[in-house]
Design an enzyme around this catalytic site. Sequence first.
Site, mmCIF file in Angstrom:
data_model
loop_
_atom_site.group_PDB
_atom_site.id
_atom_site.type_symbol
_atom_site.label_atom_id
_atom_site.label_comp_id
_atom_site.label_asym_id
_atom_site.label_seq_id
_atom_site.Cartn_x
_atom_site.Cartn_y
_atom_site.Cartn_z
ATOM 1 N N ASP A 131 -18.603 -23.118 -23.390
ATOM 2 C CA ASP A 131 -18.818 -24.179 -22.407
ATOM 3 C C ASP A 131 -19.108 -23.610 -21.020
ATOM 4 O O ASP A 131 -18.843 -22.433 -20.724
ATOM 5 C CB ASP A 131 -17.577 -25.073 -22.356
ATOM 6 C CG ASP A 131 -17.909 -26.522 -22.038
ATOM 7 O OD1 ASP A 131 -19.016 -26.787 -21.515
ATOM 8 O OD2 ASP A 131 -17.061 -27.389 -22.309
ATOM 9 N N ASP A 134 -21.817 -34.951 -23.091
ATOM 10 C CA ASP A 134 -20.410 -35.343 -23.241
ATOM 11 C C ASP A 134 -20.262 -36.827 -23.517
ATOM 12 O O ASP A 134 -19.147 -37.317 -23.722
ATOM 13 C CB ASP A 134 -19.632 -34.996 -21.963
ATOM 14 C CG ASP A 134 -19.163 -33.546 -21.944
ATOM 15 O OD1 ASP A 134 -19.197 -32.906 -23.003
ATOM 16 O OD2 ASP A 134 -18.762 -33.067 -20.873
#
Length: 734
Positions: free
Chosen positions: A484, A554
């Site tokens: 990430d 997301d």
Amino acid sequence: MKQSYVEFDKDTEVFHLRNNEISYILKVEEDGVLNHLYFGKAIQHYSGNKTYLRRDRGFSGNVPGNAERAYSKDTLPQEYSSHGSMDYRLPATIIRRENGSNLHDFRFSDYRIEAGKPELEGLPHSYVRNEEESTTLIVILKDRDQEIYLELAYTIYHERPVITRSVKVLNRTRESIVLEKIASMQTDLTNSGIYDEVISLPGAHLRERQIHREPIHSGIQSFESRRGASSHHMNSFIALVNHDTNEISGPAIGIHLVYSGNHAFQLEKDQIDQVRVLAGINDYNFSWSLSPGEVFQTPEVIMAYSDQGLNGMSGSLHHLLRERVARGMHQFKERPILVNNWEATYFDFDSQKIEQIVDEAAELGIEMFVLDDGWFGHRDSDNSSLGDWFEYEGKLKNGIKGIADYVHQKGMQFGLWFEPEMISIDSQLYKEHPDYLMQEPNRTPSASRDQHLLDMGRQEVRQAIEKQLCAILDEIPIDYVKWDMNRSLSDVYSIQCSAENQGETAHRHILGVYELLEHLVNRYPKILWEGCSGGGGRFDAGFLYYMPQSWPTDNTDAVERLKIQYGTSLAYPISSMTAHVSAVPNHQTGRITSLKTRGDVAMSGVFGYELDLTEMTEKEKVIVKEQVQQYQAIRPLVQFGEFYRLNSPFEGNLTAWMFVSPDKTEALVMMARTLASAQPVFHEVFLTGLETTARYQEQKTGQFYFGDELMTLGVNVPDFYGDFQTTLLHLKKV
């Protein structure tokens, strides 16, 4: 007779790159000016008659050294331009010399033709399996006064409608030069009536890659990122199209920059309606010093042509990115169905909670469990511990290895989340090495989500992080890593660069990330690597070279995912796009959708779950078990079939797309109707890509259809009741 894919006619001084689908033609004009002639549908025989029409145009000066007033770089369609020489359009390159001058005039010097495709050292790029796949033309330009050379590389794939481009700068002077702009490609289009619109993929966090289509207008249009990554806000891809181009017909050129840092695509429509197209590293806050003898290599650009609309363009890009950019043992391997604990627990978990989720997952047939953020340092919230990639002592009863062993005992795979490019002020790493943080000394850096950036351009920083990661990956049996990056770059300053070289910092940073990734994916080839950057903030062709799949957003809301997944598919293969079912009300939008709708949309990607399985009802668990089994049956079709967009969520209330197996024996159609109406208008969806005379059976209803009727008459969209409704049609050839 063996086909020649790159030819040079010495009499006309024309280069012709061609295969059965495309041609790319360039010509050396008088005085060595490199002229762009054509890119598009294949021309098997070119006579050399397409010439640059000359006209004396006011305030467009002569080519230096040539007195003919009608011959001007200001209007000549060129292959690669520089600042100066009376070309007032956007230049492809700006180079400053020690005397302060940035005036250059590059002319044809030489060329070479090579079998295969050269590698770009330190940069992601498309590749070939053997030299028979492609041919490369390298055209060498030299400044007319200085020993500065440009090597323009053009690779044509023999069996694909694809050209790749890149540029290498060679400083053979006795002084240092500074690159202030260096594009990876330039194409000047004279047929502006053909390509009169541009498609880009703008967006935002939770709303990535929205399709935006607009006319190419007079003046300059720019599509760029200045955030240090390809970004949520403007993806590193554009397409040039005609106003009549749709999904199934019309010309389209798709342009990918294989790069994950600051990028810029620039279009300029000039005074006579020619269009210059540039793509490369964004020149904002960029400079690069080249000492005598040094070389600079630009990132690669992929150019794909289609005369069969956007689906044709996308199909070519999907195949190339999946087959010749992505790498590793998972490249063509079916990806596992996973459950990630992030939206189930966030930071609040212990061994008991994790094991309960794993137990449920195993019962439902889910194939992998991923432990997300919160397992390292002393991290119970997002304000600490980044950079401390060692276990949070006491948080998990038997540590991460205990969880990994528990997951493996259940017959599942185990995955772990990292964010290696970041550092928290509250961390052991910062206490020991505060200088690792990217910042100007003695100036307070900007924080984002209470986190800061590591200066990945520095070798000692990369080595420190790599040592920590390897300690975990060597000790714990890990099958999958989620990588990430949850902020944009700021305070772009490096203590390793001199005052004059600070413009190199952002590019050195992404080169450092690439080097670290290359080390890790080679050291751990069995791990399935997934990219993420707050979702889709670094979803690009460059990252695909290291990680065959990425988290595109997301946002797990199924309705908003329709646009995100549709837009992403314009440029990227479905095998690169992960999609999960999450809880309702959705954590990003608060919207409530059925488990069926969430499943149908997520099954159009690399499928998984992002919720607390322990809180599901028995009825919901039955549905999940059925979804898992359904996806296992269609997984090869979805992940590696031909993908076609049918109805756009950007144009109405109906979304439809489909997958077709390479042999056309199987197809899956997804249809979604967003909002209900008391008096609905009935619609048909017209399928594509099927075998015309074949007879297909829909697996759920048993209904039979012929391929031509499905494509010509279409299938009725069901008379849905309620908002946010979906259906899947699974067709198999009888």
